[in-house]
Design a protein around this motif. Structure first.
Motif, PDB file in Angstrom:
ATOM      1  N   LYS A  13     -26.601  21.205  41.280  1.00  0.00           N
ATOM      2  CA  LYS A  13     -27.842  21.819  41.739  1.00  0.00           C
ATOM      3  C   LYS A  13     -27.909  23.298  41.360  1.00  0.00           C
ATOM      4  CE  LYS A  13     -30.850  21.572  45.647  1.00  0.00           C
ATOM      5  NZ  LYS A  13     -31.289  20.401  46.333  1.00  0.00           N
ATOM      6  N   LEU A  14     -26.766  23.969  41.338  1.00  0.00           N
ATOM      7  CA  LEU A  14     -26.743  25.405  41.067  1.00  0.00           C
ATOM      8  C   LEU A  14     -26.321  25.730  39.631  1.00  0.00           C
ATOM      9  CD1 LEU A  14     -25.026  26.441  44.401  1.00  0.00           C
ATOM     10  CD2 LEU A  14     -27.434  26.690  43.828  1.00  0.00           C
ATOM     11  N   MET A  15     -26.238  24.731  38.769  1.00  0.00           N
ATOM     12  CA  MET A  15     -25.726  24.927  37.422  1.00  0.00           C
ATOM     13  C   MET A  15     -26.623  25.821  36.575  1.00  0.00           C
ATOM     14  SD  MET A  15     -24.538  21.952  34.792  1.00  0.00           S
ATOM     15  CE  MET A  15     -23.298  21.292  35.884  1.00  0.00           C
ATOM     16  N   THR A  16     -27.933  25.724  36.709  1.00  0.00           N
ATOM     17  CA  THR A  16     -28.836  26.434  35.802  1.00  0.00           C
ATOM     18  C   THR A  16     -29.181  27.852  36.254  1.00  0.00           C
ATOM     19  OG1 THR A  16     -30.727  25.459  36.924  1.00  0.00           O
ATOM     20  CG2 THR A  16     -29.886  24.310  34.967  1.00  0.00           C
ATOM     21  N   GLY A  17     -28.983  28.183  37.504  1.00  0.00           N
ATOM     22  CA  GLY A  17     -29.385  29.503  37.981  1.00  0.00           C
ATOM     23  C   GLY A  17     -28.245  30.502  38.042  1.00  0.00           C
ATOM     24  N   ASN A  18     -28.513  31.645  38.682  1.00  0.00           N
ATOM     25  CA  ASN A  18     -27.505  32.695  38.847  1.00  0.00           C
ATOM     26  C   ASN A  18     -26.647  32.473  40.086  1.00  0.00           C
ATOM     27  OD1 ASN A  18     -28.388  34.020  36.582  1.00  0.00           O
ATOM     28  ND2 ASN A  18     -29.786  35.356  37.702  1.00  0.00           N
ATOM     29  N   TRP A  19     -27.090  31.594  40.954  1.00  0.00           N
ATOM     30  CA  TRP A  19     -26.314  31.329  42.154  1.00  0.00           C
ATOM     31  C   TRP A  19     -25.121  30.455  41.784  1.00  0.00           C
ATOM     32  CZ3 TRP A  19     -30.079  30.155  46.764  1.00  0.00           C
ATOM     33  CH2 TRP A  19     -31.001  31.188  46.873  1.00  0.00           C
ATOM     34  N   GLN A  20     -23.981  30.685  42.438  1.00  0.00           N
ATOM     35  CA  GLN A  20     -22.781  29.930  42.103  1.00  0.00           C
ATOM     36  C   GLN A  20     -22.225  29.232  43.337  1.00  0.00           C
ATOM     37  OE1 GLN A  20     -20.109  32.808  40.453  1.00  0.00           O
ATOM     38  NE2 GLN A  20     -20.909  32.534  38.386  1.00  0.00           N
ATOM     39  N   PHE A  21     -21.897  27.972  43.160  1.00  0.00           N
ATOM     40  CA  PHE A  21     -21.205  27.237  44.214  1.00  0.00           C
ATOM     41  C   PHE A  21     -19.787  27.779  44.284  1.00  0.00           C
ATOM     42  CE2 PHE A  21     -18.294  23.717  45.211  1.00  0.00           C
ATOM     43  CZ  PHE A  21     -18.732  23.420  46.492  1.00  0.00           C
ATOM     44  N   SER A  22     -19.391  28.281  45.451  1.00  0.00           N
ATOM     45  CA  SER A  22     -18.055  28.845  45.623  1.00  0.00           C
ATOM     46  C   SER A  22     -17.072  27.760  46.043  1.00  0.00           C
ATOM     47  CB  SER A  22     -18.088  29.970  46.660  1.00  0.00           C
ATOM     48  OG  SER A  22     -16.795  30.430  46.942  1.00  0.00           O
ATOM     49  N   HIS A  23     -17.308  27.174  47.191  1.00  0.00           N
ATOM     50  CA  HIS A  23     -16.444  26.102  47.690  1.00  0.00           C
ATOM     51  C   HIS A  23     -17.102  25.476  48.915  1.00  0.00           C
ATOM     52  CE1 HIS A  23     -15.244  29.447  50.292  1.00  0.00           C
ATOM     53  NE2 HIS A  23     -14.790  28.540  51.139  1.00  0.00           N
ATOM     54  N   ALA A  24     -16.453  24.463  49.445  1.00  0.00           N
ATOM     55  CA  ALA A  24     -16.949  23.795  50.649  1.00  0.00           C
ATOM     56  C   ALA A  24     -15.796  23.629  51.626  1.00  0.00           C
ATOM     57  CB  ALA A  24     -17.542  22.435  50.301  1.00  0.00           C
ATOM     58  N   ASP A  25     -16.100  23.776  52.905  1.00  0.00           N
ATOM     59  CA  ASP A  25     -15.127  23.515  53.972  1.00  0.00           C
ATOM     60  C   ASP A  25     -15.546  22.230  54.674  1.00  0.00           C
ATOM     61  OD1 ASP A  25     -13.495  25.697  53.605  1.00  0.00           O
ATOM     62  OD2 ASP A  25     -14.508  26.945  55.095  1.00  0.00           O
ATOM     63  N   PHE A  26     -14.593  21.336  54.821  1.00  0.00           N
ATOM     64  CA  PHE A  26     -14.858  20.067  55.487  1.00  0.00           C
ATOM     65  C   PHE A  26     -14.014  19.995  56.743  1.00  0.00           C
ATOM     66  CE2 PHE A  26     -15.609  19.423  50.981  1.00  0.00           C
ATOM     67  CZ  PHE A  26     -16.858  18.837  50.975  1.00  0.00           C
ATOM     68  N   LYS A  27     -14.678  20.052  57.866  1.00  0.00           N
ATOM     69  CA  LYS A  27     -14.012  19.858  59.142  1.00  0.00           C
ATOM     70  C   LYS A  27     -14.539  18.541  59.710  1.00  0.00           C
ATOM     71  CE  LYS A  27     -12.855  24.563  60.252  1.00  0.00           C
ATOM     72  NZ  LYS A  27     -13.052  25.242  59.065  1.00  0.00           N
ATOM     73  N   PHE A  28     -13.981  18.093  60.821  1.00  0.00           N
ATOM     74  CA  PHE A  28     -14.369  16.788  61.367  1.00  0.00           C
ATOM     75  C   PHE A  28     -15.857  16.711  61.709  1.00  0.00           C
ATOM     76  CE2 PHE A  28      -9.798  16.888  62.218  1.00  0.00           C
ATOM     77  CZ  PHE A  28      -9.438  15.719  61.571  1.00  0.00           C
ATOM     78  N   ASN A  29     -16.382  17.748  62.343  1.00  0.00           N
ATOM     79  CA  ASN A  29     -17.782  17.689  62.757  1.00  0.00           C
ATOM     80  C   ASN A  29     -18.664  18.662  61.988  1.00  0.00           C
ATOM     81  OD1 ASN A  29     -16.796  20.041  63.863  1.00  0.00           O
ATOM     82  ND2 ASN A  29     -17.943  19.846  65.749  1.00  0.00           N
ATOM     83  N   GLN A  30     -18.153  19.247  60.903  1.00  0.00           N
ATOM     84  CA  GLN A  30     -18.926  20.266  60.202  1.00  0.00           C
ATOM     85  C   GLN A  30     -18.601  20.269  58.714  1.00  0.00           C
ATOM     86  OE1 GLN A  30     -19.095  24.210  62.005  1.00  0.00           O
ATOM     87  NE2 GLN A  30     -18.476  25.068  60.068  1.00  0.00           N
ATOM     88  N   ILE A  31     -19.643  20.445  57.925  1.00  0.00           N
ATOM     89  CA  ILE A  31     -19.501  20.655  56.487  1.00  0.00           C
ATOM     90  C   ILE A  31     -20.193  21.973  56.190  1.00  0.00           C
ATOM     91  CG2 ILE A  31     -20.084  19.806  54.189  1.00  0.00           C
ATOM     92  CD1 ILE A  31     -20.234  16.982  55.443  1.00  0.00           C
ATOM     93  N   LYS A  32     -19.497  22.858  55.523  1.00  0.00           N
ATOM     94  CA  LYS A  32     -20.061  24.165  55.221  1.00  0.00           C
ATOM     95  C   LYS A  32     -19.944  24.422  53.724  1.00  0.00           C
ATOM     96  CE  LYS A  32     -20.258  28.540  57.645  1.00  0.00           C
ATOM     97  NZ  LYS A  32     -19.574  29.387  58.623  1.00  0.00           N
ATOM     98  N   ILE A  33     -21.083  24.687  53.095  1.00  0.00           N
ATOM     99  CA  ILE A  33     -21.167  24.962  51.666  1.00  0.00           C
ATOM    100  C   ILE A  33     -21.287  26.469  51.484  1.00  0.00           C
ATOM    101  CG2 ILE A  33     -22.525  24.569  49.571  1.00  0.00           C
ATOM    102  CD1 ILE A  33     -21.266  22.016  50.714  1.00  0.00           C
TER     103      ILE A  33
END
Length: 159
Positions: A77-97
């Motif tokens: 989703k972020l491949m074409t723009g200036n924004w960069q996917f850094s990483h994701a945190d996966f916890k049991f009840n939460q996903i944070k991009i």
């Protein structure tokens, strides 16, 4: 004269003995404090154990494949723009991009929240919601290398 000295020694011994009985013994205070500390730690451990056990695995850990699917979704989703996917945190009840922006966005908080929910959060019909499965899904935008600053937006289903 010697008799007077003996009486004086006896008197000093009696006074010393009484003073030692009156003084609190520091070892007893230390042991009481130590016992109280041990009891408090034990209660804390028991409390944490009970709170952990009272919430069964309502949100089991995502599989490696599911985590990769979420990360690939945002990498593409972020491949074409200036924004960069850094990483994701996966916890049991939460996903944070985490998304790194080249510059901060000059938008009010409510406008930015609405914009991110419409552009970066998955649509209601998106297959990604099957992976998310009622977990808190959040996107954290930050600029530069400081991941701790920035804004976190909670995704809700839309569309």
């Amino acid at each position: 004269m010697t008799q007077r000295t003996l009486k004086h020694r006896d008197w000093v011994k009696i006074i010393d003995h009484r003073q030692q009985q009156i003084k609190p013994k520091p070892k007893k205070q230390v042991t009481v404090l130590f016992k109280c500390t041990i009891a408090a730690v034990a209660l804390l451990i028991v409390g944490l154990t009970i709170s952990t056990l009272s919430h069964p695995d309502q949100y089991p850990q995502l599989s490696i494949q599911q985590q990769q699917n979420v990360q690939q979704h945002y990498t593409k989703k972020l491949m074409t723009g200036n924004w960069q996917f850094s990483h994701a945190d996966f916890k049991f009840n939460q996903i944070k991009i985490y998304i790194n922006l080249p510059n901060s966005l000059p938008l009010e908080e409510s406008v930015l929240t609405h914009y991110i929910q419409q552009t970066l959060c998955p649509a209601k019909s998106d297959q990604l919601w099957h992976i998310i499965d009622n977990r808190n899904f959040m996107i954290h935008l930050f600029t530069g290398s400081s991941i701790r600053t920035g804004q976190t937006i909670k995704c809700i289903t839309h569309g």
